[in-house]
Design a protein around this motif. Sequence first.
Motif, short mmCIF file in Angstrom:
data_model
loop_
_atom_site.label_atom_id
_atom_site.label_comp_id
_atom_site.label_asym_id
_atom_site.label_seq_id
_atom_site.Cartn_x
_atom_site.Cartn_y
_atom_site.Cartn_z
N GLY A 147 18.45 98.94 76.25
CA GLY A 147 17.01 98.74 76.31
C GLY A 147 16.37 98.83 74.94
N GLU A 148 15.02 98.93 74.95
CA GLU A 148 14.29 98.96 73.68
C GLU A 148 12.97 99.69 73.84
OE1 GLU A 148 14.20 94.85 72.82
OE2 GLU A 148 13.36 94.35 74.76
N LEU A 149 12.64 100.49 72.82
CA LEU A 149 11.38 101.21 72.74
C LEU A 149 10.33 100.28 72.14
CD1 LEU A 149 9.94 104.09 72.81
CD2 LEU A 149 10.46 104.14 70.38
N TYR A 150 9.09 100.33 72.65
CA TYR A 150 8.04 99.51 72.07
C TYR A 150 6.73 100.27 71.96
CZ TYR A 150 6.57 98.63 76.92
OH TYR A 150 6.17 98.78 78.22
N LEU A 151 5.91 99.87 70.99
CA LEU A 151 4.55 100.35 70.81
C LEU A 151 3.64 99.17 71.11
CD1 LEU A 151 5.08 102.09 67.36
CD2 LEU A 151 5.17 103.15 69.62
N HIS A 211 -19.01 97.73 76.13
CA HIS A 211 -18.87 96.30 75.90
C HIS A 211 -17.50 95.94 75.35
CE1 HIS A 211 -23.13 95.64 76.62
NE2 HIS A 211 -23.37 96.68 75.84
N TYR A 212 -16.83 96.88 74.68
CA TYR A 212 -15.56 96.60 74.03
C TYR A 212 -14.48 97.51 74.58
CZ TYR A 212 -18.77 94.28 70.96
OH TYR A 212 -19.77 93.48 70.49
N HIS A 213 -13.25 97.02 74.58
CA HIS A 213 -12.11 97.75 75.14
C HIS A 213 -10.99 97.75 74.11
CE1 HIS A 213 -8.37 97.49 77.80
NE2 HIS A 213 -8.77 98.74 77.85
N GLY A 214 -10.42 98.91 73.85
CA GLY A 214 -9.25 99.02 72.99
C GLY A 214 -8.17 99.80 73.71
N PHE A 215 -6.92 99.54 73.40
CA PHE A 215 -5.84 100.28 74.04
C PHE A 215 -4.67 100.45 73.09
CE2 PHE A 215 -5.10 95.87 75.01
CZ PHE A 215 -3.73 95.70 74.88
N VAL A 216 -3.98 101.56 73.25
CA VAL A 216 -2.73 101.84 72.52
C VAL A 216 -1.77 102.49 73.50
CG1 VAL A 216 -3.79 102.08 70.25
CG2 VAL A 216 -3.52 104.08 71.69
N GLY A 217 -0.50 102.37 73.24
CA GLY A 217 0.46 102.99 74.13
C GLY A 217 1.88 102.81 73.63
N MET A 218 2.79 103.28 74.44
CA MET A 218 4.21 103.11 74.14
C MET A 218 4.98 103.05 75.44
SD MET A 218 5.34 106.86 72.70
CE MET A 218 6.94 106.25 72.27
N GLY A 219 6.16 102.49 75.38
CA GLY A 219 6.98 102.37 76.58
C GLY A 219 8.42 102.08 76.23
N TYR A 220 9.20 101.92 77.28
CA TYR A 220 10.62 101.61 77.12
C TYR A 220 10.98 100.54 78.13
CZ TYR A 220 15.49 102.29 75.91
OH TYR A 220 16.76 102.10 75.44
N ARG A 221 11.69 99.51 77.65
CA ARG A 221 12.19 98.45 78.53
C ARG A 221 13.68 98.66 78.72
NH1 ARG A 221 11.37 92.94 76.05
NH2 ARG A 221 9.22 93.29 76.66
N PHE A 222 14.08 98.97 79.96
CA PHE A 222 15.49 99.16 80.31
C PHE A 222 16.10 97.80 80.63
CE2 PHE A 222 13.36 103.10 81.39
CZ PHE A 222 14.20 104.05 80.86
N ALA A 223 17.22 97.47 80.01
CA ALA A 223 17.91 96.21 80.29
C ALA A 223 18.53 96.28 81.68
CB ALA A 223 18.98 95.96 79.24
N MET A 224 18.22 95.29 82.51
CA MET A 224 18.73 95.25 83.89
C MET A 224 19.54 93.97 84.11
SD MET A 224 17.46 98.07 84.95
CE MET A 224 17.69 98.06 86.71
N GLY A 225 20.36 93.62 83.16
CA GLY A 225 21.13 92.39 83.25
C GLY A 225 20.54 91.35 82.31
#
Length: 102
Positions: free
Chosen positions: A27-31, A51-65
């Motif tokens: 898999g892979e880590l992402y920001l 009126h305005y929206h901002g977002f930040v975050g992080m996650g991980y995508r697990f390889a499933m084939g």
Amino acid sequence: FPGAASWCLASVNVGGRLFPLGASPTGELYLLGGLGLNLTVLTLQNVAPGHYHGFVGMGYRFAMGAGNGLELGAQYDYYSPQANPLNGVSLKAGWTFLFNTK
């Protein structure tokens, strides 16, 4: 949001993802992050959070084939200017179909 149903808020965002550690077979880590504009009549009435929206975050995508991935992550949302003092942290889960993978 106080006094408004959650479906009354819609935003259009431009965002992106960075993969600082690259991909691996597991898999892979992402920001992630982005900015956008809230598109709703309630914003004009100062009912929606801003009126305005901002977002930040992080996650991980697990390889499933080949070409598929399970994503788990967290995201912080910020609204400005604030009509209601409400920001949010959300947990996210999703399935990703990847094109042109080998």
